[in-house]
Motif scaffolding. Sequence first.
Motif, PDB file in Angstrom:
ATOM      1  N   ARG A 541       0.170  -8.235  13.040  1.00  0.00           N
ATOM      2  CA  ARG A 541       1.306  -9.129  13.192  1.00  0.00           C
ATOM      3  C   ARG A 541       1.443 -10.020  11.957  1.00  0.00           C
ATOM      4  NH1 ARG A 541       4.278  -9.371  18.194  1.00  0.00           N
ATOM      5  NH2 ARG A 541       5.136 -11.286  17.318  1.00  0.00           N
ATOM      6  N   LEU A 542       2.682 -10.390  11.655  1.00  0.00           N
ATOM      7  CA  LEU A 542       2.865 -11.274  10.512  1.00  0.00           C
ATOM      8  C   LEU A 542       2.624 -12.718  10.943  1.00  0.00           C
ATOM      9  CD1 LEU A 542       4.847 -10.525   7.524  1.00  0.00           C
ATOM     10  CD2 LEU A 542       4.359 -12.896   8.083  1.00  0.00           C
ATOM     11  N   HIS A 543       1.638 -13.334  10.336  1.00  0.00           N
ATOM     12  CA  HIS A 543       1.337 -14.728  10.659  1.00  0.00           C
ATOM     13  C   HIS A 543       0.773 -15.406   9.424  1.00  0.00           C
ATOM     14  CE1 HIS A 543       0.063 -18.334  12.697  1.00  0.00           C
ATOM     15  NE2 HIS A 543       0.620 -17.904  13.795  1.00  0.00           N
ATOM     16  N   GLU A 544       1.094 -16.691   9.284  1.00  0.00           N
ATOM     17  CA  GLU A 544       0.568 -17.417   8.111  1.00  0.00           C
ATOM     18  C   GLU A 544      -0.953 -17.341   8.027  1.00  0.00           C
ATOM     19  OE1 GLU A 544       2.834 -21.425   7.657  1.00  0.00           O
ATOM     20  OE2 GLU A 544       3.327 -20.517   9.590  1.00  0.00           O
ATOM     21  N   HIS A 701      -4.819 -29.969  -1.993  1.00  0.00           N
ATOM     22  CA  HIS A 701      -3.559 -30.098  -2.725  1.00  0.00           C
ATOM     23  C   HIS A 701      -3.220 -28.778  -3.387  1.00  0.00           C
ATOM     24  CE1 HIS A 701      -3.813 -34.337  -1.937  1.00  0.00           C
ATOM     25  NE2 HIS A 701      -5.039 -34.357  -2.460  1.00  0.00           N
ATOM     26  N   PRO A 702      -2.459 -27.932  -2.709  1.00  0.00           N
ATOM     27  CA  PRO A 702      -2.201 -26.601  -3.261  1.00  0.00           C
ATOM     28  C   PRO A 702      -1.529 -26.642  -4.632  1.00  0.00           C
ATOM     29  CG  PRO A 702      -0.830 -27.029  -1.308  1.00  0.00           C
ATOM     30  CD  PRO A 702      -1.831 -28.118  -1.387  1.00  0.00           C
ATOM     31  N   HIS A 703      -0.720 -27.675  -4.875  1.00  0.00           N
ATOM     32  CA  HIS A 703      -0.034 -27.712  -6.169  1.00  0.00           C
ATOM     33  C   HIS A 703      -1.032 -27.782  -7.317  1.00  0.00           C
ATOM     34  CE1 HIS A 703       2.758 -28.825  -9.374  1.00  0.00           C
ATOM     35  NE2 HIS A 703       3.671 -28.236  -8.620  1.00  0.00           N
ATOM     36  N   THR A 704      -2.129 -28.489  -7.088  1.00  0.00           N
ATOM     37  CA  THR A 704      -3.170 -28.581  -8.115  1.00  0.00           C
ATOM     38  C   THR A 704      -3.794 -27.204  -8.366  1.00  0.00           C
ATOM     39  OG1 THR A 704      -3.614 -30.751  -7.206  1.00  0.00           O
ATOM     40  CG2 THR A 704      -5.225 -29.905  -8.779  1.00  0.00           C
ATOM     41  N   VAL A 705      -3.982 -26.457  -7.294  1.00  0.00           N
ATOM     42  CA  VAL A 705      -4.542 -25.109  -7.442  1.00  0.00           C
ATOM     43  C   VAL A 705      -3.594 -24.265  -8.298  1.00  0.00           C
ATOM     44  CG1 VAL A 705      -5.333 -23.045  -6.219  1.00  0.00           C
ATOM     45  CG2 VAL A 705      -5.640 -25.301  -5.174  1.00  0.00           C
ATOM     46  N   TYR A 706      -2.335 -24.390  -8.010  1.00  0.00           N
ATOM     47  CA  TYR A 706      -1.304 -23.657  -8.771  1.00  0.00           C
ATOM     48  C   TYR A 706      -1.361 -24.019 -10.256  1.00  0.00           C
ATOM     49  CZ  TYR A 706       3.584 -23.346 -10.531  1.00  0.00           C
ATOM     50  OH  TYR A 706       4.718 -23.141 -11.278  1.00  0.00           O
ATOM     51  N   GLU A 707      -1.511 -25.310 -10.530  1.00  0.00           N
ATOM     52  CA  GLU A 707      -1.565 -25.747 -11.925  1.00  0.00           C
ATOM     53  C   GLU A 707      -2.786 -25.189 -12.639  1.00  0.00           C
ATOM     54  OE1 GLU A 707      -1.448 -30.001 -11.589  1.00  0.00           O
ATOM     55  OE2 GLU A 707       0.565 -29.900 -10.694  1.00  0.00           O
ATOM     56  N   GLN A 708      -3.844 -24.957 -11.871  1.00  0.00           N
ATOM     57  CA  GLN A 708      -5.103 -24.555 -12.517  1.00  0.00           C
ATOM     58  C   GLN A 708      -5.315 -23.045 -12.600  1.00  0.00           C
ATOM     59  OE1 GLN A 708      -7.834 -26.889 -10.237  1.00  0.00           O
ATOM     60  NE2 GLN A 708      -7.397 -28.776 -11.379  1.00  0.00           N
ATOM     61  N   SER A 709      -4.452 -22.287 -11.964  1.00  0.00           N
ATOM     62  CA  SER A 709      -4.646 -20.833 -12.004  1.00  0.00           C
ATOM     63  C   SER A 709      -3.457 -20.154 -12.665  1.00  0.00           C
ATOM     64  CB  SER A 709      -4.837 -20.276 -10.592  1.00  0.00           C
ATOM     65  OG  SER A 709      -4.663 -18.867 -10.606  1.00  0.00           O
ATOM     66  N   GLY A 730      17.087 -18.521  -6.101  1.00  0.00           N
ATOM     67  CA  GLY A 730      16.386 -19.479  -5.228  1.00  0.00           C
ATOM     68  C   GLY A 730      16.082 -18.927  -3.850  1.00  0.00           C
ATOM     69  N   ARG A 731      16.261 -17.606  -3.673  1.00  0.00           N
ATOM     70  CA  ARG A 731      16.162 -16.985  -2.350  1.00  0.00           C
ATOM     71  C   ARG A 731      14.848 -17.312  -1.620  1.00  0.00           C
ATOM     72  NH1 ARG A 731      15.419 -15.605   1.752  1.00  0.00           N
ATOM     73  NH2 ARG A 731      15.804 -13.712   2.961  1.00  0.00           N
ATOM     74  N   TYR A 732      13.743 -17.370  -2.362  1.00  0.00           N
ATOM     75  CA  TYR A 732      12.442 -17.555  -1.700  1.00  0.00           C
ATOM     76  C   TYR A 732      11.876 -18.964  -1.889  1.00  0.00           C
ATOM     77  CZ  TYR A 732      13.106 -12.694  -0.878  1.00  0.00           C
ATOM     78  OH  TYR A 732      13.654 -11.515  -0.452  1.00  0.00           O
ATOM     79  N   GLU A 733      12.779 -19.912  -2.147  1.00  0.00           N
ATOM     80  CA  GLU A 733      12.374 -21.290  -2.397  1.00  0.00           C
ATOM     81  C   GLU A 733      11.578 -21.883  -1.217  1.00  0.00           C
ATOM     82  OE1 GLU A 733      12.417 -22.181  -5.429  1.00  0.00           O
ATOM     83  OE2 GLU A 733      11.403 -23.989  -4.679  1.00  0.00           O
ATOM     84  N   SER A 734      11.987 -21.546   0.006  1.00  0.00           N
ATOM     85  CA  SER A 734      11.285 -22.136   1.160  1.00  0.00           C
ATOM     86  C   SER A 734       9.823 -21.662   1.193  1.00  0.00           C
ATOM     87  CB  SER A 734      11.999 -21.805   2.467  1.00  0.00           C
ATOM     88  OG  SER A 734      12.010 -20.406   2.667  1.00  0.00           O
ATOM     89  N   LEU A 735       9.599 -20.397   0.830  1.00  0.00           N
ATOM     90  CA  LEU A 735       8.217 -19.902   0.784  1.00  0.00           C
ATOM     91  C   LEU A 735       7.450 -20.599  -0.332  1.00  0.00           C
ATOM     92  CD1 LEU A 735       8.420 -16.002   1.198  1.00  0.00           C
ATOM     93  CD2 LEU A 735       7.357 -17.654   2.754  1.00  0.00           C
ATOM     94  N   VAL A 736       8.088 -20.647  -1.505  1.00  0.00           N
ATOM     95  CA  VAL A 736       7.418 -21.233  -2.670  1.00  0.00           C
ATOM     96  C   VAL A 736       7.065 -22.685  -2.388  1.00  0.00           C
ATOM     97  CG1 VAL A 736       7.752 -21.951  -5.074  1.00  0.00           C
ATOM     98  CG2 VAL A 736       8.423 -19.633  -4.352  1.00  0.00           C
ATOM     99  N   ASP A 738       6.640 -24.132   0.431  1.00  0.00           N
ATOM    100  CA  ASP A 738       5.566 -24.233   1.433  1.00  0.00           C
ATOM    101  C   ASP A 738       4.198 -23.972   0.789  1.00  0.00           C
ATOM    102  OD1 ASP A 738       5.048 -24.504   4.498  1.00  0.00           O
ATOM    103  OD2 ASP A 738       3.750 -22.883   3.787  1.00  0.00           O
ATOM    104  N   TRP A 739       4.128 -22.973  -0.076  1.00  0.00           N
ATOM    105  CA  TRP A 739       2.834 -22.704  -0.747  1.00  0.00           C
ATOM    106  C   TRP A 739       2.389 -23.915  -1.565  1.00  0.00           C
ATOM    107  CZ3 TRP A 739       5.096 -17.451  -2.608  1.00  0.00           C
ATOM    108  CH2 TRP A 739       4.864 -16.456  -1.625  1.00  0.00           C
ATOM    109  N   LEU A 740       3.345 -24.470  -2.330  1.00  0.00           N
ATOM    110  CA  LEU A 740       2.950 -25.517  -3.280  1.00  0.00           C
ATOM    111  C   LEU A 740       2.621 -26.846  -2.611  1.00  0.00           C
ATOM    112  CD1 LEU A 740       5.407 -24.834  -6.255  1.00  0.00           C
ATOM    113  CD2 LEU A 740       3.014 -24.115  -5.966  1.00  0.00           C
ATOM    114  N   TRP A 741       3.272 -27.130  -1.495  1.00  0.00           N
ATOM    115  CA  TRP A 741       3.149 -28.472  -0.940  1.00  0.00           C
ATOM    116  C   TRP A 741       2.552 -28.525   0.456  1.00  0.00           C
ATOM    117  CZ3 TRP A 741       3.404 -31.440  -4.888  1.00  0.00           C
ATOM    118  CH2 TRP A 741       4.221 -31.058  -5.978  1.00  0.00           C
ATOM    119  N   ASN A 742       2.293 -27.383   1.033  1.00  0.00           N
ATOM    120  CA  ASN A 742       1.755 -27.403   2.392  1.00  0.00           C
ATOM    121  C   ASN A 742       0.583 -26.418   2.489  1.00  0.00           C
ATOM    122  OD1 ASN A 742       1.535 -27.895   5.156  1.00  0.00           O
ATOM    123  ND2 ASN A 742       3.006 -26.272   5.672  1.00  0.00           N
ATOM    124  N   ASP A 743       0.877 -25.136   2.482  1.00  0.00           N
ATOM    125  CA  ASP A 743      -0.129 -24.077   2.491  1.00  0.00           C
ATOM    126  C   ASP A 743      -1.189 -24.321   3.552  1.00  0.00           C
ATOM    127  OD1 ASP A 743      -1.324 -21.702   1.709  1.00  0.00           O
ATOM    128  OD2 ASP A 743      -2.460 -22.620   0.065  1.00  0.00           O
TER     129      ASP A 743
END
Length: 804
Positions: A541-544, A701-709, A730-736, A738-743
């Motif tokens: 099943r698709l789940h976060e 802080h997922p955004h920090t992880v993004y900055e470092q990888s 901008g189609r996948y902005e909601s996913l992006v 969510d990854w950067l600021w919530n995850d």
Amino acid sequence: MDATHFADRFTTTLRHLRGVDLHSASDVDLRTALAHTVRAELIDTWQTTHGNPSTTPQRHVAYLSAEYLLGTQTRNALLATELTDTAREALASLGLSLDDITSREVEPGLGNGGLGRLAACFMDSLATLEIPATGYGIRYDYGIFRQTFQDGNQHEQPDTWLAHGSPWEISHPERAVTVHLGGHVDGDNTTRRWVPERHVLAIPCDYLVPGYKSHTVNLLRLWSARATDAFDLTIFNSGDYEKAVAARTYAETISHVLYPEDSTPQGRTLRLTQQYFFAAASLHDLLTRHLKAGRSLHTLPDAVTIQLNDTHPVIAIPELMRLLLDEHGLSWDDAWHITQQTFNYTCHTLLPEALEVWPLDILGPLLPRHLEIIFAINHHFLDDLRRSGADELRVRSMSLIQEHPVRAVRMAHLATVGSRTVNGVAELHSELLRTSVLAQFASYWPDRFTNVTNGVTPRRFLALANPELASLISDTLNVGDRWLKDLDLLRGLEDHVDDPAFIAAFREVKHNNKERLARTLANRDGIELNTNAMLDVMVKRLHEYKRQSLRILHVITQYAKMKNGLIDLATVTPRTVFFGAKAAPGYRLAKETISLINAVATTLNADDEIRPYLSIAFPANYNVTLAETAIPAADLSEQISLAGKEASGTGNMKFALNGALTIGTLDGANVEIRELVGPDNFFLFGMTEPDVVQRQRDGYHPHTVYEQSADLALAIDTISSGAFSPSEPGRYESLVSDWLWNDRFMALADYEDYARCQEAVDRHYANPDQWTRSAILNVARTGFFSSDRSIRDYQTRVWQRPTK
Ligand code: BZD
């Protein structure tokens, strides 16, 4: 029965049942006649099993589950009765092909995923182990939706599995049970009487469950809702014909459709009605049988043990109390003793949002007497708790009733208080139940808690799904097919791990399975599969929390690097990444993830330069039937949930048994798989459960992880650039975002280690001898995951444990 006899029965059935001869028979006629021919064999066995009640004093097992994800029936019934070759020969003598006829069978998809499939595996093992058992559930008119993709987006179509009838079903309208709903409670403090307002009929629809080469055929009894004649009498009498017909329709909606949400239960009256409907009808059935046998209700726990598959049937606990108190006049203490010794509860989750709670303003109007009983159970329980020295904080957190945000019944608490045993579904999960989700209960009643690690049936997932591997195993072990009932015998394959002939044969089987999958995908979906690439499979099943996002991010990084010349294509291990996943219809992020995977697939698969090295296959409507073809073909099994979130997983077991290597986290049953196959034959990555807890505590802080990888940023930036959605960057902005600021499930935190681990996978695969050795050892060492072993564990740890 020989082939001539079989052919004769088949043609007779075709004539008598369908009114056609061989030449005029349609596909449906042929399928139906075949099913009936095999079913007749099962009925004969069933009658001998039930005509001679078991002489061993074991309890009858009643398995209560709102879901059974059965898969197709005919080939399984033929296997169980050892009639496959006979049927094949018989049909061939009539110019027909068994495989053609069975390949068009429609599967009853009466479940969402792992929980429903587990119930089906358990039914298979119960019958195979000759344990007298009945499965109870709901006969939904519409099972899990049929998934289609339109422009890459999921659409849900009704699953019309009953369009041509169900030849495996035996329905008994004459044995209908009446189920009551609504109304109010009359009486004084000592005698309470439920005066229900509505009544519906529960019609038993029976499915025979044959054991593999066993003398037992058990029953799966699914209830279908019908209006009673009295249902709408008052409305009829008032002369409102239209309203009266509408009321009938209401009754019949109860078993109309399976709820497709598997993790965020929505507090809907109809869902609770479904739960009560099948719980009440099943208890009625069990008590009637018990009393008919001339037994006292006080001996119920010695005769019957009821397993609650998650909290969906837990309303059966207050229902049994009601029957004992109100209908049979027992005292509270006697009724409680009987009830509490009869039920057992299996928990299948760790996600707080997946724990069912029923708001009082839904439960009260539908089941007023049950609500009173729940309050009374709570009262007794909390009194005991206080007497044991618990403070008010503890009392409040263990109460069956939550106060905020709305007053509601906590079904997991009711299940725990009302059961003799509570189990989790893998070692880690059971441990986390004991130490976190149900910690206070576990310290109050330590003996009540146990573990039973899940399992899967080797009949469906090896013998039927992977016949070539099955016959290679039989030839190699020299024990005939005894191993199918004693899966630990697979250990014997270890002796052949260095035998060049065996290695070559094993490899050939895997390749043939890929070719078979390729044919299926070409016909079913128009997908072209590269059978020379590593097949890397993620189906669930698709789940976060399962983190399909982690898989797709890594694919995107690889793609972007190949396009940018950062990877030398000559060094690449070609891969096809296979996805199968349905999202709950209202689960926005999950549906966006499906859309993204399809968009990436479209881009990659259209790229002639990249496609030979990296491609995606994402067929719509993954189901049991597709699983049976996909799993045996897999090289790599993706089990990449965030540690501490996947209770067990069962797909993970099916892959390992079919010789796929796992890339996975230390979550659910992955932990036990890795221990058994050995660390060299398992690709481990990611945080452990304690790491996850610590990381959350420290502030994530997922955004920090993004900055470092750089690699991770490359994937995310590629999505944001519109590479997969050129007309709408901008189609996948909601996913992006969510990854950067919530995850919430920390896909980013595990990304780097996952990517490193995938490199190890490539290196291992680049050495075919080494890879095949690991694959063989996976098969040889995972016999533990037979559902026969799970059922034996239930017998000793739960069902046959002496009562108090
Ligand atoms: O149960 C699953 C777990 O997520 C898996 O880890 C586990 O292996 C299996 C079997 O124990 N749970 C489900 O599949 N749950 C549901 O399908 C479900 C359905 C309706 C409502 C809530 C959950």
